[in-house]
Design a protein around this motif. Sequence first.
Motif, PDB file in Angstrom:
ATOM      1  N   LYS A 139       0.844  -1.195   0.000  1.00  0.00           N
ATOM      2  CA  LYS A 139       0.000   0.000   0.000  1.00  0.00           C
ATOM      3  C   LYS A 139       0.880   1.247   0.000  1.00  0.00           C
ATOM      4  O   LYS A 139       2.025   1.216   0.444  1.00  0.00           O
ATOM      5  CB  LYS A 139      -0.912   0.008   1.224  1.00  0.00           C
ATOM      6  N   LEU A 140       0.332   2.344  -0.477  1.00  0.00           N
ATOM      7  CA  LEU A 140       1.053   3.613  -0.471  1.00  0.00           C
ATOM      8  C   LEU A 140       1.191   4.145   0.951  1.00  0.00           C
ATOM      9  O   LEU A 140       0.256   4.066   1.757  1.00  0.00           O
ATOM     10  CB  LEU A 140       0.303   4.649  -1.311  1.00  0.00           C
ATOM     11  N   THR A 141       2.351   4.705   1.236  1.00  0.00           N
ATOM     12  CA  THR A 141       2.531   5.399   2.508  1.00  0.00           C
ATOM     13  C   THR A 141       1.932   6.803   2.386  1.00  0.00           C
ATOM     14  O   THR A 141       1.569   7.242   1.286  1.00  0.00           O
ATOM     15  CB  THR A 141       4.021   5.509   2.854  1.00  0.00           C
ATOM     16  N   LYS A 142       1.850   7.538   3.490  1.00  0.00           N
ATOM     17  CA  LYS A 142       1.312   8.898   3.451  1.00  0.00           C
ATOM     18  C   LYS A 142       2.151   9.796   2.547  1.00  0.00           C
ATOM     19  O   LYS A 142       1.611  10.607   1.782  1.00  0.00           O
ATOM     20  CB  LYS A 142       1.243   9.480   4.861  1.00  0.00           C
TER      21      LYS A 142
ATOM     22  N   LYS B  86       2.834  -2.784  -8.094  1.00  0.00           N
ATOM     23  CA  LYS B  86       1.890  -3.621  -7.342  1.00  0.00           C
ATOM     24  C   LYS B  86       1.384  -2.917  -6.080  1.00  0.00           C
ATOM     25  O   LYS B  86       1.311  -3.503  -4.999  1.00  0.00           O
ATOM     26  CB  LYS B  86       2.494  -4.990  -7.016  1.00  0.00           C
ATOM     27  N   LYS B  87       1.013  -1.644  -6.249  1.00  0.00           N
ATOM     28  CA  LYS B  87       0.393  -0.886  -5.169  1.00  0.00           C
ATOM     29  C   LYS B  87      -1.123  -1.097  -5.224  1.00  0.00           C
ATOM     30  O   LYS B  87      -1.746  -0.927  -6.275  1.00  0.00           O
ATOM     31  CB  LYS B  87       0.718   0.605  -5.293  1.00  0.00           C
ATOM     32  N   LEU B  88      -1.704  -1.445  -4.107  1.00  0.00           N
ATOM     33  CA  LEU B  88      -3.129  -1.754  -4.036  1.00  0.00           C
ATOM     34  C   LEU B  88      -4.005  -0.621  -4.568  1.00  0.00           C
ATOM     35  O   LEU B  88      -5.002  -0.859  -5.263  1.00  0.00           O
ATOM     36  CB  LEU B  88      -3.506  -2.054  -2.572  1.00  0.00           C
ATOM     37  N   GLU B  89      -3.618   0.607  -4.277  1.00  0.00           N
ATOM     38  CA  GLU B  89      -4.462   1.755  -4.616  1.00  0.00           C
ATOM     39  C   GLU B  89      -4.592   2.008  -6.112  1.00  0.00           C
ATOM     40  O   GLU B  89      -5.434   2.804  -6.537  1.00  0.00           O
ATOM     41  CB  GLU B  89      -3.923   3.011  -3.933  1.00  0.00           C
TER      42      GLU B  89
ATOM     43  N   GLY C 257     -10.342  -6.536  -9.145  1.00  0.00           N
ATOM     44  CA  GLY C 257      -8.904  -6.512  -8.904  1.00  0.00           C
ATOM     45  C   GLY C 257      -8.574  -5.932  -7.539  1.00  0.00           C
ATOM     46  O   GLY C 257      -7.713  -6.455  -6.827  1.00  0.00           O
ATOM     47  N   TYR C 258      -9.267  -4.853  -7.191  1.00  0.00           N
ATOM     48  CA  TYR C 258      -9.029  -4.231  -5.878  1.00  0.00           C
ATOM     49  C   TYR C 258      -9.363  -5.203  -4.749  1.00  0.00           C
ATOM     50  O   TYR C 258      -8.586  -5.346  -3.793  1.00  0.00           O
ATOM     51  CB  TYR C 258      -9.865  -2.962  -5.744  1.00  0.00           C
ATOM     52  N   LEU C 259     -10.495  -5.859  -4.840  1.00  0.00           N
ATOM     53  CA  LEU C 259     -10.911  -6.783  -3.777  1.00  0.00           C
ATOM     54  C   LEU C 259      -9.949  -7.965  -3.663  1.00  0.00           C
ATOM     55  O   LEU C 259      -9.603  -8.389  -2.550  1.00  0.00           O
ATOM     56  CB  LEU C 259     -12.337  -7.276  -4.047  1.00  0.00           C
ATOM     57  N   ASP C 260      -9.511  -8.494  -4.811  1.00  0.00           N
ATOM     58  CA  ASP C 260      -8.586  -9.641  -4.796  1.00  0.00           C
ATOM     59  C   ASP C 260      -7.223  -9.236  -4.250  1.00  0.00           C
ATOM     60  O   ASP C 260      -6.634  -9.960  -3.424  1.00  0.00           O
ATOM     61  CB  ASP C 260      -8.428 -10.212  -6.208  1.00  0.00           C
ATOM     62  N   TRP C 261      -6.715  -8.102  -4.716  1.00  0.00           N
ATOM     63  CA  TRP C 261      -5.408  -7.646  -4.238  1.00  0.00           C
ATOM     64  C   TRP C 261      -5.469  -7.293  -2.746  1.00  0.00           C
ATOM     65  O   TRP C 261      -4.516  -7.539  -2.003  1.00  0.00           O
ATOM     66  CB  TRP C 261      -4.938  -6.437  -5.045  1.00  0.00           C
ATOM     67  N   LYS C 262      -6.574  -6.716  -2.309  1.00  0.00           N
ATOM     68  CA  LYS C 262      -6.732  -6.375  -0.894  1.00  0.00           C
ATOM     69  C   LYS C 262      -6.728  -7.638  -0.035  1.00  0.00           C
ATOM     70  O   LYS C 262      -6.122  -7.674   1.048  1.00  0.00           O
ATOM     71  CB  LYS C 262      -8.028  -5.601  -0.680  1.00  0.00           C
ATOM     72  N   LYS C 263      -7.379  -8.669  -0.538  1.00  0.00           N
ATOM     73  CA  LYS C 263      -7.401  -9.951   0.172  1.00  0.00           C
ATOM     74  C   LYS C 263      -5.993 -10.518   0.293  1.00  0.00           C
ATOM     75  O   LYS C 263      -5.579 -10.990   1.362  1.00  0.00           O
ATOM     76  CB  LYS C 263      -8.311 -10.928  -0.572  1.00  0.00           C
TER      77      LYS C 263
ATOM     78  N   ALA D 254      -3.364  12.181 -17.132  1.00  0.00           N
ATOM     79  CA  ALA D 254      -2.577  12.272 -15.900  1.00  0.00           C
ATOM     80  C   ALA D 254      -2.983  11.185 -14.911  1.00  0.00           C
ATOM     81  O   ALA D 254      -2.127  10.557 -14.266  1.00  0.00           O
ATOM     82  CB  ALA D 254      -2.762  13.648 -15.273  1.00  0.00           C
ATOM     83  N   THR D 255      -4.275  10.956 -14.787  1.00  0.00           N
ATOM     84  CA  THR D 255      -4.775   9.951 -13.849  1.00  0.00           C
ATOM     85  C   THR D 255      -4.299   8.559 -14.246  1.00  0.00           C
ATOM     86  O   THR D 255      -3.876   7.763 -13.399  1.00  0.00           O
ATOM     87  CB  THR D 255      -6.318   9.980 -13.801  1.00  0.00           C
ATOM     88  N   SER D 256      -4.334   8.283 -15.546  1.00  0.00           N
ATOM     89  CA  SER D 256      -3.883   6.979 -16.033  1.00  0.00           C
ATOM     90  C   SER D 256      -2.381   6.797 -15.855  1.00  0.00           C
ATOM     91  O   SER D 256      -1.916   5.684 -15.588  1.00  0.00           O
ATOM     92  CB  SER D 256      -4.265   6.817 -17.510  1.00  0.00           C
ATOM     93  N   PHE D 257      -1.626   7.893 -15.999  1.00  0.00           N
ATOM     94  CA  PHE D 257      -0.181   7.845 -15.747  1.00  0.00           C
ATOM     95  C   PHE D 257       0.081   7.331 -14.335  1.00  0.00           C
ATOM     96  O   PHE D 257       0.902   6.430 -14.127  1.00  0.00           O
ATOM     97  CB  PHE D 257       0.432   9.241 -15.886  1.00  0.00           C
ATOM     98  N   ILE D 258      -0.617   7.938 -13.364  1.00  0.00           N
ATOM     99  CA  ILE D 258      -0.424   7.573 -11.966  1.00  0.00           C
ATOM    100  C   ILE D 258      -0.849   6.130 -11.712  1.00  0.00           C
ATOM    101  O   ILE D 258      -0.115   5.342 -11.096  1.00  0.00           O
ATOM    102  CB  ILE D 258      -1.233   8.523 -11.044  1.00  0.00           C
ATOM    103  N   ALA D 259      -2.046   5.781 -12.184  1.00  0.00           N
ATOM    104  CA  ALA D 259      -2.581   4.442 -11.938  1.00  0.00           C
ATOM    105  C   ALA D 259      -1.690   3.360 -12.544  1.00  0.00           C
ATOM    106  O   ALA D 259      -1.428   2.332 -11.902  1.00  0.00           O
ATOM    107  CB  ALA D 259      -3.995   4.336 -12.508  1.00  0.00           C
ATOM    108  N   GLN D 260      -1.205   3.589 -13.759  1.00  0.00           N
ATOM    109  CA  GLN D 260      -0.381   2.591 -14.431  1.00  0.00           C
ATOM    110  C   GLN D 260       0.941   2.386 -13.710  1.00  0.00           C
ATOM    111  O   GLN D 260       1.411   1.257 -13.557  1.00  0.00           O
ATOM    112  CB  GLN D 260      -0.131   2.994 -15.888  1.00  0.00           C
ATOM    113  N   PHE D 261       1.560   3.478 -13.265  1.00  0.00           N
ATOM    114  CA  PHE D 261       2.827   3.341 -12.551  1.00  0.00           C
ATOM    115  C   PHE D 261       2.631   2.564 -11.249  1.00  0.00           C
ATOM    116  O   PHE D 261       3.438   1.692 -10.903  1.00  0.00           O
ATOM    117  CB  PHE D 261       3.436   4.711 -12.244  1.00  0.00           C
ATOM    118  N   LEU D 262       1.545   2.860 -10.537  1.00  0.00           N
ATOM    119  CA  LEU D 262       1.276   2.151  -9.286  1.00  0.00           C
ATOM    120  C   LEU D 262       1.001   0.671  -9.538  1.00  0.00           C
ATOM    121  O   LEU D 262       1.338  -0.171  -8.705  1.00  0.00           O
ATOM    122  CB  LEU D 262       0.097   2.790  -8.555  1.00  0.00           C
ATOM    123  N   MET D 263       0.410   0.357 -10.700  1.00  0.00           N
ATOM    124  CA  MET D 263       0.180  -1.048 -11.020  1.00  0.00           C
ATOM    125  C   MET D 263       1.501  -1.779 -11.240  1.00  0.00           C
ATOM    126  O   MET D 263       1.676  -2.917 -10.794  1.00  0.00           O
ATOM    127  CB  MET D 263      -0.691  -1.196 -12.262  1.00  0.00           C
ATOM    128  N   THR D 264       2.443  -1.139 -11.937  1.00  0.00           N
ATOM    129  CA  THR D 264       3.736  -1.789 -12.170  1.00  0.00           C
ATOM    130  C   THR D 264       4.446  -2.090 -10.858  1.00  0.00           C
ATOM    131  O   THR D 264       5.186  -3.060 -10.759  1.00  0.00           O
ATOM    132  CB  THR D 264       4.668  -0.929 -13.052  1.00  0.00           C
TER     133      THR D 264
END
Length: 204
Positions: A96-99, A149-152, A190-196, A137-147
């Motif tokens: 998960k992302l830190t503050k 493996k950040k839950l958010e 994906g969120y629910l599975d990764w959170k689990k 911009a939103t997709s840039f952030i989301a894609q990087f976090l996916m690489t």
Amino acid sequence: MQVLQEIIQQFKAIGYLEWFGVITGALCVYLAAKENILNWPISILSVVTYIYIFYEAKLYGDTILQFYFLSTAIYGWYYWSYGQNKSLKSERPVTKLTKNEWLIALSVWVIASLVFGYLLADFTDSDVPYIDGFCTATSFIAQFLMTRKKLENWLIWILVDAVYIPLYIHKDLMATALLYFVFLFIALKGYLDWKKNYKALSAA
């Protein structure tokens, strides 16, 4: 009835190229939700297809975004390969992302949205520059976090997918709008599975 007939006609007009992008796009996101490393090579096929589609639709922010997706697909493929097991499922742990990471991500998100919107408004003939800029911009952030493996990443994808649906309808990309409707549900799953998985690892 007239609206329904118009929608049917739009779907009939969808070309093979867009359907190919839709099918490979849906498959790569589904595999990402399953933490399957094959999502990355399939993503490359979808990305290359959409570079042409979005350019033709004058969605220049999304066109540039596809080149970014291409580079992150290569990076994600490399990053997930460490810890890969025989079933093709990446064993990189979900985190998960830190503050501080949230603050950095939000700052980059806001600044990039404004900059992309301004550039698209001033230097292209886009009729939706700021919406395109925000989604890019939103997709840039989301894609990087996916690489990484950040839950958010899935929460951000849910947000941007919801914005993309009316945008693609506006651009007469009906199959792509349908694809992003499907993406909403895949992202939620994906969120629910990764959170689990995250909770299981934390407990261990």
